[in-house]
Design a protein around this motif. Sequence first.
Motif, PDB file in Angstrom:
ATOM      1  N   ALA A  67       1.242  -1.139  -0.604  1.00  0.00           N
ATOM      2  CA  ALA A  67      -0.631   0.077   0.013  1.00  0.00           C
ATOM      3  C   ALA A  67       0.947   1.426  -0.242  1.00  0.00           C
ATOM      4  CB  ALA A  67      -0.894  -0.109   1.115  1.00  0.00           C
ATOM      5  N   GLY A  68       1.878   0.897   0.422  1.00  0.00           N
ATOM      6  CA  GLY A  68       2.789   2.635   0.949  1.00  0.00           C
ATOM      7  C   GLY A  68       3.766   2.875  -0.683  1.00  0.00           C
ATOM      8  N   ALA A  69       3.838   1.510  -1.246  1.00  0.00           N
ATOM      9  CA  ALA A  69       4.498   2.196  -2.760  1.00  0.00           C
ATOM     10  C   ALA A  69       3.388   2.521  -3.877  1.00  0.00           C
ATOM     11  CB  ALA A  69       5.249   0.548  -2.986  1.00  0.00           C
ATOM     12  N   GLY A  70       2.135   2.051  -3.443  1.00  0.00           N
ATOM     13  CA  GLY A  70       1.140   2.168  -3.836  1.00  0.00           C
ATOM     14  C   GLY A  70       0.569   3.317  -4.298  1.00  0.00           C
ATOM     15  N   LEU A  71       0.793   4.498  -2.976  1.00  0.00           N
ATOM     16  CA  LEU A  71       0.400   5.476  -2.758  1.00  0.00           C
ATOM     17  C   LEU A  71       1.339   6.769  -2.791  1.00  0.00           C
ATOM     18  CD1 LEU A  71      -2.402   5.494   0.143  1.00  0.00           C
ATOM     19  CD2 LEU A  71      -2.368   5.298  -2.477  1.00  0.00           C
ATOM     20  N   LEU A  72       3.187   5.660  -2.318  1.00  0.00           N
ATOM     21  CA  LEU A  72       3.846   6.832  -2.933  1.00  0.00           C
ATOM     22  C   LEU A  72       4.120   7.270  -4.458  1.00  0.00           C
ATOM     23  CD1 LEU A  72       6.969   8.094  -1.996  1.00  0.00           C
ATOM     24  CD2 LEU A  72       7.884   5.376  -2.965  1.00  0.00           C
ATOM     25  N   ALA A  73       3.563   6.662  -4.989  1.00  0.00           N
ATOM     26  CA  ALA A  73       3.198   6.841  -6.459  1.00  0.00           C
ATOM     27  C   ALA A  73       2.236   8.034  -6.407  1.00  0.00           C
ATOM     28  CB  ALA A  73       2.297   5.940  -7.540  1.00  0.00           C
ATOM     29  N   ALA A  96      -3.480   2.345  -9.304  1.00  0.00           N
ATOM     30  CA  ALA A  96      -2.830   1.643  -8.513  1.00  0.00           C
ATOM     31  C   ALA A  96      -3.757   1.984  -7.055  1.00  0.00           C
ATOM     32  CB  ALA A  96      -1.672   2.411  -8.340  1.00  0.00           C
ATOM     33  N   ALA A  97      -4.467   3.535  -6.726  1.00  0.00           N
ATOM     34  CA  ALA A  97      -4.419   4.099  -5.323  1.00  0.00           C
ATOM     35  C   ALA A  97      -6.037   3.285  -5.707  1.00  0.00           C
ATOM     36  CB  ALA A  97      -4.943   5.418  -5.414  1.00  0.00           C
ATOM     37  N   ASP A  98      -7.127   3.195  -6.280  1.00  0.00           N
ATOM     38  CA  ASP A  98      -7.716   2.139  -7.058  1.00  0.00           C
ATOM     39  C   ASP A  98      -8.091   0.802  -6.776  1.00  0.00           C
ATOM     40  OD1 ASP A  98     -11.058   2.677  -8.075  1.00  0.00           O
ATOM     41  OD2 ASP A  98     -10.298   0.730  -8.808  1.00  0.00           O
ATOM     42  N   ALA A  99      -7.290   0.252  -6.674  1.00  0.00           N
ATOM     43  CA  ALA A  99      -6.999  -0.933  -7.181  1.00  0.00           C
ATOM     44  C   ALA A  99      -5.846  -1.418  -5.604  1.00  0.00           C
ATOM     45  CB  ALA A  99      -5.961  -1.744  -7.588  1.00  0.00           C
ATOM     46  N   LEU A 100      -5.886  -0.348  -5.101  1.00  0.00           N
ATOM     47  CA  LEU A 100      -5.540  -1.051  -3.550  1.00  0.00           C
ATOM     48  C   LEU A 100      -6.942  -0.241  -3.202  1.00  0.00           C
ATOM     49  CD1 LEU A 100      -1.643   1.232  -3.231  1.00  0.00           C
ATOM     50  CD2 LEU A 100      -2.541  -1.713  -2.943  1.00  0.00           C
ATOM     51  N   ALA A 101      -7.759   0.307  -3.193  1.00  0.00           N
ATOM     52  CA  ALA A 101      -8.986   0.497  -2.215  1.00  0.00           C
ATOM     53  C   ALA A 101     -10.389  -0.898  -2.486  1.00  0.00           C
ATOM     54  CB  ALA A 101      -9.686   1.926  -2.685  1.00  0.00           C
ATOM     55  N   THR A 102     -10.153  -1.282  -3.814  1.00  0.00           N
ATOM     56  CA  THR A 102     -11.181  -1.899  -4.001  1.00  0.00           C
ATOM     57  C   THR A 102     -10.782  -3.679  -3.363  1.00  0.00           C
ATOM     58  OG1 THR A 102     -10.168  -2.212  -6.503  1.00  0.00           O
ATOM     59  CG2 THR A 102     -12.325  -0.935  -6.203  1.00  0.00           C
TER      60      THR A 102
END
Length: 369
Positions: A227-233, A288-294
């Motif tokens: 999650a950190g890597a995805g939202l670091l983007a 990436a954020a949407d994929a993590l959210a869902t």
Amino acid sequence: MTAPLDLPVDLPADPPVATDLRYSTEEEDLRAAVRALLADRAPHPDVLARAESGAGHDPALWRTLAVEIGTAALLVPEKQGGQDAGHRAAAVVLEELGRGVAQLPFLTSSVIATETLLACDTPAAAALLPALAEGAVCVPAVPLTATRARPAGDTVTSVADAAGADTFLLLTDSGLYAVPAAEARITPQVPLDLTRPLAEVRLDGVRGELLATADAGRAALDRGLLAGAGLLASEQLGLADWCLTETVGYLRTRHQFNRPVGSFQALKHRLARLWLDVASARAAARAAADALATGAADAPLLVSVAQAHCSGVAVRAAEECVQLHGGIGMTWEHPAHLYLKRAKADSLALGTAGHHRTLLADLADIPAP
């Protein structure tokens, strides 16, 4: 009248629904609140002065952002006192923190640590979440460059935001523990990016509360790092967008040969290329954020796509910002160097672009040459 041909047509039972990556009204309102706060309480001169002092983040500013605006509770479920707003909202906050190169522990505490505790799915881990929603700072005791969870020894180096932490998450061979920061010995290190301070954390002989077994703790921390890597983007996106906007504004007003510098065709081409890079970075970061959210099955793939692309875009945007500002871009007083250092440091954090390209090859079953 000719009858229509009765040809077989293979239609999917459930056609895929296109993902809407646009920002919602609520997300835009959140963006406006965070941007206004940073403009008022953390302008660039103040960011530079605090970074030079080595004082760590501003507790009063963090409380306003985390508690009064409520960003620390975005990923925390409502039953634990949070907002359960999801990763897309957290990504918007990180965009603005990147835009302002703010020195705040949102990524480490409100994203990585919170996601780790949620993935533990134990009463002990859940009991820590209300405090995080109220602004307590919980930092995973892992190097900022970590890509996978590994049991730590007595000393962990390059821990981000350690100086202002209330609790550390420590993974050992016997499990994942919550360790009070007061029991740790913290030695500041000299980072490339002064706005994200690093420290060496010594945890030998300390006692902590067991949150999960070793295997479960490793899986939970891996989830937090993902999650950190995805939202670091999204932070990299905000950084790149500021550099582009600031550079375009400067080139419109700076004159050479009695013409705006921005009117020269060569510079127009460079800025157009950078605009395209930032636009594609926005799509990658939002996906990436949407994929993590869902909780999408392809979340690891989209996270690696975002990191492989956005880290390079942020570095290029910051480099262009410094160069196209000419002599003023090389001065200590201008904030361009803060963005370049943050971009460079972010490109090494939570996996380099090369690391994520390797992961992409594995996930897509692309054989090595």
